[in-house]
Write a protein that holds these residues in place. Structure first.
Motif, short mmCIF file in Angstrom:
data_model
loop_
_atom_site.label_atom_id
_atom_site.label_comp_id
_atom_site.label_asym_id
_atom_site.label_seq_id
_atom_site.Cartn_x
_atom_site.Cartn_y
_atom_site.Cartn_z
N TRP A 292 45.99 69.30 16.38
CA TRP A 292 45.31 70.44 15.77
C TRP A 292 44.12 70.88 16.63
N ARG A 293 43.34 69.91 17.13
CA ARG A 293 42.20 70.25 17.99
C ARG A 293 42.68 70.90 19.29
N THR A 294 43.81 70.43 19.80
CA THR A 294 44.36 71.02 21.02
C THR A 294 44.81 72.45 20.80
N VAL A 295 45.48 72.69 19.67
CA VAL A 295 45.92 74.05 19.36
C VAL A 295 44.73 74.98 19.19
N LYS A 296 43.72 74.52 18.48
CA LYS A 296 42.56 75.36 18.18
C LYS A 296 41.71 75.65 19.42
N ASP A 297 41.49 74.64 20.26
CA ASP A 297 40.56 74.80 21.37
C ASP A 297 41.22 75.12 22.71
N VAL A 298 42.53 74.86 22.82
CA VAL A 298 43.20 75.07 24.11
C VAL A 298 44.27 76.16 24.02
N VAL A 299 45.19 76.01 23.07
CA VAL A 299 46.34 76.90 23.03
C VAL A 299 45.97 78.30 22.54
N LEU A 300 45.26 78.37 21.43
CA LEU A 300 44.95 79.68 20.85
C LEU A 300 44.10 80.56 21.77
N PRO A 301 43.09 80.03 22.45
CA PRO A 301 42.35 80.90 23.39
C PRO A 301 43.24 81.47 24.49
N VAL A 302 44.17 80.66 24.99
CA VAL A 302 45.07 81.15 26.04
C VAL A 302 46.04 82.19 25.48
N ALA A 303 46.47 82.00 24.23
CA ALA A 303 47.47 82.88 23.61
C ALA A 303 46.83 84.07 22.89
N ARG A 304 45.55 84.33 23.13
CA ARG A 304 44.87 85.41 22.42
C ARG A 304 45.57 86.77 22.57
N PRO A 305 45.97 87.19 23.78
CA PRO A 305 46.68 88.49 23.86
C PRO A 305 47.95 88.54 23.02
N GLY A 306 48.63 87.41 22.90
CA GLY A 306 49.86 87.39 22.13
C GLY A 306 49.64 87.61 20.65
N TYR A 307 48.73 86.84 20.06
CA TYR A 307 48.57 86.99 18.61
C TYR A 307 47.76 88.25 18.25
N ILE A 308 46.97 88.77 19.16
CA ILE A 308 46.34 90.07 18.90
C ILE A 308 47.39 91.18 18.91
N SER A 309 48.34 91.10 19.83
CA SER A 309 49.44 92.07 19.84
C SER A 309 50.26 91.97 18.56
N ALA A 310 50.53 90.75 18.11
CA ALA A 310 51.26 90.57 16.86
C ALA A 310 50.48 91.15 15.69
N ALA A 311 49.17 90.96 15.68
CA ALA A 311 48.34 91.50 14.60
C ALA A 311 48.33 93.02 14.62
N ILE A 312 48.28 93.61 15.80
CA ILE A 312 48.31 95.07 15.90
C ILE A 312 49.64 95.61 15.38
N PHE A 313 50.72 94.94 15.73
CA PHE A 313 52.03 95.38 15.25
C PHE A 313 52.10 95.27 13.73
N ALA A 314 51.66 94.14 13.18
CA ALA A 314 51.68 93.95 11.72
C ALA A 314 50.81 94.98 11.03
N PHE A 315 49.66 95.28 11.61
CA PHE A 315 48.77 96.30 11.04
C PHE A 315 49.46 97.66 11.01
#
Length: 311
Positions: free
Chosen positions: A216-239
């Motif tokens: 969980w700490r790895t996902v929060k501090d390592v994976v999610l910052p690197v994947a920021r463009p991906g989930y922001i794009s997903a959020a824009i699409f969902a919006f």
């Protein structure tokens, strides 16, 4: 130049050049369009196509804005539509805010849109990470089945969802509409995040695990910052899906006070006191949030959709 004769008596160049070609064996440009001319023609064709698309896109938006910011008397003066604003005013917006339920409709849209965006993005991140990092039977089939479910039109899902929500007593609630909109946008968001997490090196997580970090700490501090463009794009699409929805809101909601801005705006056309000026004003209000989000987050949007063969 010396020539040699073949058995058939035809003359051929003795230096290895062929008819219709140059001495170096390359093709001649006699009677053909040069490469530079072809490039210019292609460039002109691209510019003309872009110009036509821009015209078809910008002209309706311009007409909407002009009619929205002018009083009806100025817009239709002289028995014709005046598309050059001479008397800009906020009269149409004042009428919307004081004589209609636009504020309530707008608030309903914000509630269900934000709820659906957060829920869809959260599901997409969790499912995309799981599909990428964990092995289980039928993983690829499951991922493609999720994308295939996105191919169904919302109207196909509307009646089954209506029956489900009616049975559970959830009709005319923000919660039901949020779930319905999430069912539309989540499949593509999941597939997008599945593609994006494949670009995040597993070595980054292994390095954190070696240092004692939990998953969980790895996902929060390592994976999610690197994947920021991906989930922001997903959020824009969902919006965009939730904000522009009309079908689900019309099916799930039957009370006027629960309508979203798109459904509420369609009711204005039936009112004698609401004209084209007010209708264009509410259309401008509907178009502003997606425009602003795309304007300020376009960098993330382009990065997110350029991964996994989506460009």
């Amino acid at each position: 130049m010396a020539t040699s004769k073949s058995n058939t008596g035809e003359s051929k160049p003795s230096d290895g050049s062929t008819a219709g070609g140059s001495a170096t064996g390359g093709p001649t440009t006699s009677g053909l369009v040069s490469h530079e001319t072809q490039k210019r023609l292609q460039r002109v064709a691209v510019y003309l196509t872009a110009l036509l698309i821009s015209i078809f896109t910008i002209v309706p938006v311009y007409v909407m804005v002009v009619i929205a910011i002018q009083p009806p008397a100025a817009t239709f003066a002289g028995g014709r539509v005046n598309l050059l604003p001479t008397e800009p005013a906020l009269r149409n917006f004042v009428v919307l805010l004081t004589e209609t339920d636009t504020i309530r409709y707008f608030g309903n849209s914000l509630v269900v849109t934000l709820g659906s965006t957060i829920l869809s993005t959260t599901i997409a991140v969790a499912a995309g990470y799981g599909l990428t990092r964990f092995d289980f039977a039928g993983k690829s089939i499951a991922a493609r089945a999720v994308l295939f479910s996105y191919m169904f039109s919302p109207i196909v899902l509307a009646i089954p969802l209506y029956v489900v929500f009616s049975t559970l007593g959830l009709l005319n609630s923000h919660f039901a509409l949020t779930l319905a909109l999430t069912a539309i946008s989540a499949p593509f968001c999941i597939w997008l995040m599945w593609q994006y997490f494949q670009t995040v090196p597993i070595a980054l997580e292994e390095s954190a695990w070696v240092r004692g970090a939990s998953r969980w700490r790895t996902v929060k501090d390592v994976v999610l910052p690197v994947a920021r463009p991906g989930y922001i794009s997903a959020a824009i699409f969902a919006f965009a899906v939730a904000w522009n929805d009309f079908t689900m809101a019309r099916v799930v909601m039957s009370r006027d006070e629960m309508y979203t801005i798109n459904v509420g705006a369609s009711l204005f056309l039936d009112r004698v006191s609401i004209g084209w000026g007010e209708t264009m004003a509410v259309s401008l209000l509907i178009a502003l949030p997606p425009f602003l989000i795309a304007l300020f987050l376009q960098r993330y949007l382009l990065q997110g959709f350029s991964v996994g063969g989506l460009e």
